[in-house]
Design a protein around this motif. Structure first.
Motif, mmCIF file in Angstrom:
data_model
loop_
_atom_site.group_PDB
_atom_site.id
_atom_site.type_symbol
_atom_site.label_atom_id
_atom_site.label_comp_id
_atom_site.label_asym_id
_atom_site.label_seq_id
_atom_site.Cartn_x
_atom_site.Cartn_y
_atom_site.Cartn_z
ATOM 1 N N ILE A 3 0.774 -1.095 0.038
ATOM 2 C CA ILE A 3 -0.034 0.110 0.099
ATOM 3 C C ILE A 3 0.862 1.139 0.204
ATOM 4 O O ILE A 3 1.637 1.254 0.651
ATOM 5 N N GLU A 4 0.764 2.323 -0.990
ATOM 6 C CA GLU A 4 1.373 3.391 -0.856
ATOM 7 C C GLU A 4 0.670 4.712 -0.951
ATOM 8 O O GLU A 4 -0.431 4.886 -1.641
ATOM 9 N N LYS A 24 -0.493 16.222 3.698
ATOM 10 C CA LYS A 24 0.696 15.691 2.733
ATOM 11 C C LYS A 24 1.223 14.497 3.361
ATOM 12 O O LYS A 24 2.484 14.360 3.464
ATOM 13 N N VAL A 25 0.596 13.634 3.604
ATOM 14 C CA VAL A 25 1.120 12.222 4.256
ATOM 15 C C VAL A 25 1.430 11.195 3.198
ATOM 16 O O VAL A 25 0.976 10.943 2.402
ATOM 17 N N SER A 26 2.791 10.907 3.086
ATOM 18 C CA SER A 26 3.204 9.933 2.258
ATOM 19 C C SER A 26 3.479 8.792 3.155
ATOM 20 O O SER A 26 4.345 9.079 4.123
ATOM 21 N N LEU A 27 3.468 7.544 2.743
ATOM 22 C CA LEU A 27 3.689 6.380 3.548
ATOM 23 C C LEU A 27 3.645 5.067 2.828
ATOM 24 O O LEU A 27 2.897 5.041 1.882
ATOM 25 N N LYS A 28 4.521 4.172 2.905
ATOM 26 C CA LYS A 28 4.767 2.848 2.154
ATOM 27 C C LYS A 28 4.298 1.789 3.062
ATOM 28 O O LYS A 28 5.215 1.930 3.977
ATOM 29 N N ILE A 29 3.692 1.122 3.049
ATOM 30 C CA ILE A 29 3.259 -0.262 3.732
ATOM 31 C C ILE A 29 3.576 -1.365 3.011
ATOM 32 O O ILE A 29 2.789 -1.743 1.912
ATOM 33 N N VAL A 30 4.594 -2.066 3.310
ATOM 34 C CA VAL A 30 4.804 -3.289 2.543
ATOM 35 C C VAL A 30 4.194 -4.491 3.329
ATOM 36 O O VAL A 30 3.950 -4.644 4.515
ATOM 37 N N SER A 31 3.804 -5.598 2.315
ATOM 38 C CA SER A 31 3.029 -6.731 2.692
ATOM 39 C C SER A 31 3.773 -7.385 4.004
ATOM 40 O O SER A 31 5.029 -7.405 4.104
ATOM 41 N N GLY A 32 2.917 -7.507 5.073
ATOM 42 C CA GLY A 32 3.706 -8.379 6.317
ATOM 43 C C GLY A 32 4.076 -7.084 7.385
ATOM 44 O O GLY A 32 4.788 -7.575 8.321
ATOM 45 N N HIS A 62 -2.800 10.681 -3.421
ATOM 46 C CA HIS A 62 -3.148 9.320 -4.297
ATOM 47 C C HIS A 62 -3.034 8.330 -3.223
ATOM 48 O O HIS A 62 -1.989 8.333 -2.446
ATOM 49 N N LEU A 63 -3.343 7.009 -3.339
ATOM 50 C CA LEU A 63 -3.262 5.709 -2.750
ATOM 51 C C LEU A 63 -3.404 4.831 -3.742
ATOM 52 O O LEU A 63 -4.500 4.641 -4.497
ATOM 53 N N THR A 64 -2.388 3.864 -3.643
ATOM 54 C CA THR A 64 -2.281 2.600 -4.461
ATOM 55 C C THR A 64 -2.325 1.356 -3.547
ATOM 56 O O THR A 64 -1.594 1.309 -2.672
ATOM 57 N N TYR A 65 -2.818 0.498 -4.133
ATOM 58 C CA TYR A 65 -2.873 -0.916 -3.417
ATOM 59 C C TYR A 65 -2.296 -1.786 -4.540
ATOM 60 O O TYR A 65 -3.026 -1.950 -5.745
ATOM 61 N N GLU A 66 -1.146 -2.380 -4.536
ATOM 62 C CA GLU A 66 -0.337 -2.969 -5.715
ATOM 63 C C GLU A 66 -0.321 -2.101 -6.815
ATOM 64 O O GLU A 66 -0.785 -2.579 -8.021
ATOM 65 N N ASN A 67 0.076 -0.984 -6.629
ATOM 66 C CA ASN A 67 0.175 -0.118 -7.733
ATOM 67 C C ASN A 67 -1.203 0.326 -8.483
ATOM 68 O O ASN A 67 -1.176 0.802 -9.462
ATOM 69 N N LYS A 68 -2.189 -0.027 -7.832
ATOM 70 C CA LYS A 68 -3.484 0.218 -8.530
ATOM 71 C C LYS A 68 -4.116 1.479 -7.885
ATOM 72 O O LYS A 68 -4.106 1.263 -6.655
ATOM 73 N N ASP A 69 -4.548 2.613 -8.385
ATOM 74 C CA ASP A 69 -5.308 3.815 -7.784
ATOM 75 C C ASP A 69 -6.177 3.455 -7.303
ATOM 76 O O ASP A 69 -7.420 3.053 -7.872
#
Ligand code: ADP
Length: 224
Positions: A3-4, A24-32, A62-69
């Motif tokens: 999730i990004e 303006k919050v940016s955050l990367k959540i990696v699986s697990g 923007h918010l992407t799940y597996e690079n999908k908007d």
């Protein structure tokens, strides 16, 4: 599921009533991942959780799940995605009082016209220590047990990620610690991504990565 979030902002009201709830919050959540977000009341925690889970849409970003908007999806497709891939745990347990524990847990599946995987339900009820309470009503359970039922309900559709908003906020410290141990076990044993919102330092410290939020600005807390 990765999730990004990119520069998510949420602004309520206009003029004198304008509130920048998220800035303006940016955050990367990696699986697990196991992530905690700590912040005082009114700092934007719930707004962040609502935006990250697609319960609400941002003013910008923007918010992407597996690079999908995600915000590009229709409300109908977005709610289907939430039902299938995201589990929610709230401060209030939100159990339906007239349904048994078992019926409460499988309710999300019934809403999706699916039948429960009985083996998985059995596994969940044992993991959460509620297997001998399945035919009880919520009012017959302690607060900690009710929250464990809510966690089982959050997991029944086999989501990739659990968002927990102050999951121990309504519990005494002992039940709260039990609930956090269980969420942590679910993260470790089942490999679920876990995002916990809290105002409790001890809970925040259980996460692999800690963030703090103040006036809508998210910052990673680097220990040491
Ligand atoms: P927290 O969960 O950290 O307590 P919230 O995300 O609920 O904080 O709120 C962040 C800020 O946005 C607060 O100042 C709050 O008053 C404001 N806010 C939240 N929801 C709304 C809304 N629907 N309309 C106007 N202001 C809101």
């Amino acid at each position: 599921m990765n999730i990004e979030a990119k520069e998510l902002s949420k602004i309520y009201g206009e003029g004198e009533n304008r509130v920048v709830a998220l800035d303006k919050v940016s955050l990367k959540i990696v699986s697990g991942d196991f992530i905690s977000v700590i912040g005082p009341s009114g700092s934007g925690k719930s707004t962040l959780l609502h935006l990250l889970s697609g319960l609400d849409r941002p003013t910008s970003g923007h918010l992407t799940y597996e690079n999908k908007d995600i915000y590009g999806l229709s409300d109908k497709r977005l709610s289907a995605l939430r039902r299938r891939r995201i589990g929610f745990v709230f401060q209030q347990f939100h159990l339906l009082p007239v349904l048994t524990v078992r019926e409460n847990i499988i309710m999300p599946l019934l809403l999706d016209k699916k039948q429960p995987d009985e083996g998985y339900l059995e596994q969940l009820s044992h993991l959460l220590g509620i297997h001998d309470r399945m035919t009880h009503l919520p009012c017959e359970l302690s607060g900690g047990q009710q929250q464990r039922v809510a966690i089982a309900r959050a997991l029944i559709a086999k989501p990739d990620v659990i968002f927990a908003d102050e999951p121990t906020g309504n519990l005494d410290s002992r039940s709260g610690a039990e609930v956090m141990e269980m969420l942590s076990a679910i993260h470790e044993k089942m490999g679920k991504t876990l995002v916990v919102i809290t105002h409790d330092n001890r809970i925040a410290a259980m996460a692999d990565r800690q963030y703090s939020i103040v006036d809508g600005v998210l910052t990673e807390v680097v220990s040491g």
